[in-house]
Design a protein around this motif. Structure first.
Motif, PDB file in Angstrom:
ATOM      1  N   ALA A   1       0.770  -1.217  -0.061  1.00 37.23           N
ATOM      2  CA  ALA A   1       0.121   0.007   0.147  1.00 37.23           C
ATOM      3  C   ALA A   1       0.662   1.304   0.075  1.00 37.23           C
ATOM      4  O   ALA A   1       0.419   2.420  -0.778  1.00 37.23           O
ATOM      5  CB  ALA A   1      -1.011  -0.147   1.157  1.00 37.23           C
ATOM      6  N   GLY A   2       1.877   1.335   0.724  1.00 37.33           N
ATOM      7  CA  GLY A   2       3.075   2.461   0.705  1.00 37.33           C
ATOM      8  C   GLY A   2       3.513   2.567  -0.593  1.00 37.33           C
ATOM      9  O   GLY A   2       3.895   3.641  -1.030  1.00 37.33           O
TER      10      GLY A   2
ATOM     11  N   ASP B   1       2.321   1.714  -3.672  1.00 39.39           N
ATOM     12  CA  ASP B   1       1.478   2.211  -4.371  1.00 39.39           C
ATOM     13  C   ASP B   1       1.184   3.723  -4.062  1.00 39.39           C
ATOM     14  O   ASP B   1       1.009   4.423  -5.127  1.00 39.39           O
ATOM     15  CB  ASP B   1      -0.016   1.668  -4.285  1.00 39.39           C
ATOM     16  CG  ASP B   1      -0.025   0.057  -4.537  1.00 39.39           C
ATOM     17  OD1 ASP B   1       1.002  -0.217  -5.150  1.00 39.39           O
ATOM     18  OD2 ASP B   1      -0.881  -0.512  -4.132  1.00 39.39           O
ATOM     19  N   ARG B   2       1.250   4.311  -3.050  1.00 37.66           N
ATOM     20  CA  ARG B   2       1.335   5.770  -2.681  1.00 37.66           C
ATOM     21  C   ARG B   2       2.473   6.357  -3.345  1.00 37.66           C
ATOM     22  O   ARG B   2       2.453   7.590  -3.614  1.00 37.66           O
ATOM     23  CB  ARG B   2       1.144   5.898  -1.027  1.00 37.66           C
ATOM     24  CG  ARG B   2      -0.373   5.234  -0.566  1.00 37.66           C
ATOM     25  CD  ARG B   2      -0.315   5.700   0.814  1.00 37.66           C
ATOM     26  NE  ARG B   2      -0.133   7.053   1.186  1.00 37.66           N
ATOM     27  CZ  ARG B   2       0.050   7.334   2.553  1.00 37.66           C
ATOM     28  NH1 ARG B   2       0.125   6.425   3.576  1.00 37.66           N
ATOM     29  NH2 ARG B   2      -0.029   8.791   2.759  1.00 37.66           N
TER      30      ARG B   2
ATOM     31  N   ALA C   1       1.938   6.874  -6.920  1.00 38.81           N
ATOM     32  CA  ALA C   1       0.840   7.939  -7.036  1.00 38.81           C
ATOM     33  C   ALA C   1       1.639   9.284  -6.865  1.00 38.81           C
ATOM     34  O   ALA C   1       1.431  10.096  -7.639  1.00 38.81           O
ATOM     35  CB  ALA C   1      -0.353   7.547  -6.269  1.00 38.81           C
ATOM     36  N   ALA C   2       2.541   9.292  -5.921  1.00 43.26           N
ATOM     37  CA  ALA C   2       3.048  10.533  -5.684  1.00 43.26           C
ATOM     38  C   ALA C   2       3.971  10.825  -6.873  1.00 43.26           C
ATOM     39  O   ALA C   2       4.073  11.956  -7.269  1.00 43.26           O
ATOM     40  CB  ALA C   2       3.777  10.596  -4.255  1.00 43.26           C
TER      41      ALA C   2
ATOM     42  N   GLU D   1       2.846  13.638   0.338  1.00 38.72           N
ATOM     43  CA  GLU D   1       2.265  12.095   0.484  1.00 38.72           C
ATOM     44  C   GLU D   1       3.440  11.165   0.796  1.00 38.72           C
ATOM     45  O   GLU D   1       3.437  10.392   1.488  1.00 38.72           O
ATOM     46  CB  GLU D   1       1.731  11.777  -0.884  1.00 38.72           C
ATOM     47  CG  GLU D   1       1.275  10.481  -1.128  1.00 38.72           C
ATOM     48  CD  GLU D   1      -0.031  10.072  -0.150  1.00 38.72           C
ATOM     49  OE1 GLU D   1      -0.363  11.007   0.402  1.00 38.72           O
ATOM     50  OE2 GLU D   1      -0.579   8.941  -0.520  1.00 38.72           O
TER      51      GLU D   1
ATOM     52  N   ASP E   1       4.414  11.399   4.370  1.00 37.83           N
ATOM     53  CA  ASP E   1       3.412  10.827   4.942  1.00 37.83           C
ATOM     54  C   ASP E   1       3.768   9.112   5.166  1.00 37.83           C
ATOM     55  O   ASP E   1       3.657   8.675   6.270  1.00 37.83           O
ATOM     56  CB  ASP E   1       2.164  11.118   4.701  1.00 37.83           C
ATOM     57  CG  ASP E   1       1.077  10.493   5.679  1.00 37.83           C
ATOM     58  OD1 ASP E   1       1.152  10.858   7.060  1.00 37.83           O
ATOM     59  OD2 ASP E   1       0.064   9.580   5.255  1.00 37.83           O
ATOM     60  N   VAL E   2       4.185   8.628   3.966  1.00 38.84           N
ATOM     61  CA  VAL E   2       4.527   7.386   3.883  1.00 38.84           C
ATOM     62  C   VAL E   2       5.808   7.092   4.658  1.00 38.84           C
ATOM     63  O   VAL E   2       5.867   6.040   5.423  1.00 38.84           O
ATOM     64  CB  VAL E   2       4.760   6.905   2.645  1.00 38.84           C
ATOM     65  CG1 VAL E   2       5.238   5.554   2.292  1.00 38.84           C
ATOM     66  CG2 VAL E   2       3.474   7.056   1.301  1.00 38.84           C
TER      67      VAL E   2
ATOM     68  N   CYS F   1       8.812   0.384   2.153  1.00 41.96           N
ATOM     69  CA  CYS F   1       8.186   1.742   1.610  1.00 41.96           C
ATOM     70  C   CYS F   1       8.921   3.064   2.009  1.00 41.96           C
ATOM     71  O   CYS F   1       8.745   3.988   1.553  1.00 41.96           O
ATOM     72  CB  CYS F   1       6.737   1.631   1.394  1.00 41.96           C
ATOM     73  SG  CYS F   1       5.950   1.511   2.971  1.00 41.96           S
TER      74      CYS F   1
END
Lengths: 222, 63
Positions: free
Chosen positions: A171-172, A174-175, A178-179, A194, A197-198, A207
């Protein structure tokens, strides 16, 4: 037997290496005996009489073709195949020896306390994930993986915890992807936020390191 | 028997009954540790498989 053998501390310790099921279709004893603020079967703390009656009804034909000598103790493999049987009340030592022999034949197995520990931690981690408390969930799951790293009997618990850590890591990742797309589209500050935050919420996972690396690669803020 | 004596007897017996009742309802101590009994055969099979441990099946009667 239940009043002398089962409360014995050595029998209790041995019982943690098995799963135990009590079968009795009689309820002449107290059905709702008070233990503190709880009510349980007079003979078995933590059990309702309805359960041991249902167990008797469900299992008597599986293990007996005629009358049932009481008490009878049966040891089975995890799939329910009988491996040992004792008619009559065993002494503490006889019961412990039966359990040890069965555990050696079946094992290595996970003790009850370790099993409950893993179960509690997995439940806590799921609740932390659902509440968005990812750093806490990572710490909880890593407690499971560290505790059971060298215990082959704990493989299912270890695998389950590692799977959740892998899912959080994915999930990290994937973020981060996206970032990076946001940064490429010119939304650098959005991407930086973003990634930060990860980095902060996933410490201990790959991640987090990847997010740190991508943050360093972004153009400097003006 | 005087009315006073009858009243005293009734009072004494009701106090004794109340005493017995209180004694019976006194909760037992929660054991520090005990054998954990599975609630069903299905639960026992599932846990035994997960833990890779034997199942102890105990058949009993009250008397």
């Amino acid at each position: 037997m239940d009043s002398s053998v089962y409360p014995n501390k050595d029998v209790i310790a041995a019982s943690k290496t098995t799963v135990n099921i009590f079968c009795n279709n009689e309820t002449e004893h107290a059905k709702d005996k008070k233990y503190g603020n709880e009510e349980w079967c007079e003979h078995n703390y933590g059990q309702k009489c309805d359960e041991h009656v249902a167990n008797h009804n469900a299992l008597s034909s599986k293990f007996f073709s005629g009358s049932i000598p009481n008490p009878t103790t049966i040891l089975c493999t995890p799939d329910g195949t009988e491996i040992a049987r004792k008619k009559g009340a065993p002494s503490n030592k006889e019961l412990i020896d039966m359990i040890k022999a069965a555990a050696t034949k079946v094992g290595p197995g996970l003790g009850r306390d370790e099993y409950l520990f893993a179960k509690d931690k997995m439940k806590a981690a799921e609740e932390q994930i659902a509440a968005g408390k990812t750093p806490d969930a990572i710490k909880t799951l890593q407690t499971v993986t560290k505790t059971f790293a060298k215990n082959p009997a704990a493989k299912p618990a270890l695998d389950a915890a590692q799977k959740k850590l892998d899912d959080l890591n994915q999930a990290g990742m994937d973020r981060i992807a996206a970032a990076k797309e946001a940064a490429a589209a010119g939304n650098v500050e959005e991407a930086r936020k973003e990634l930060k935050d990860v980095y902060n919420s996933c410490k201990g996972l790959e991640c987090s390191k990847a997010a740190e690396k991508e943050m360093a690669a972004l153009p400097k803020a003006k | 028997m005087s009315r006073l004596a009858v009243t005293a007897m009734l009072l004494a017996s009701s106090l004794a009954w109340a005493g017995d009742r209180d004694k019976k309802e006194k909760p037992a101590a929660v054991p520090a540790d005990s054998i954990r009994w599975a609630s069903s055969w299905e639960e026992a099979l599932a846990e035994a498989k997960e833990r890779n441990v034997p199942i102890q099946v105990a058949f009993h009667k009250d008397h």
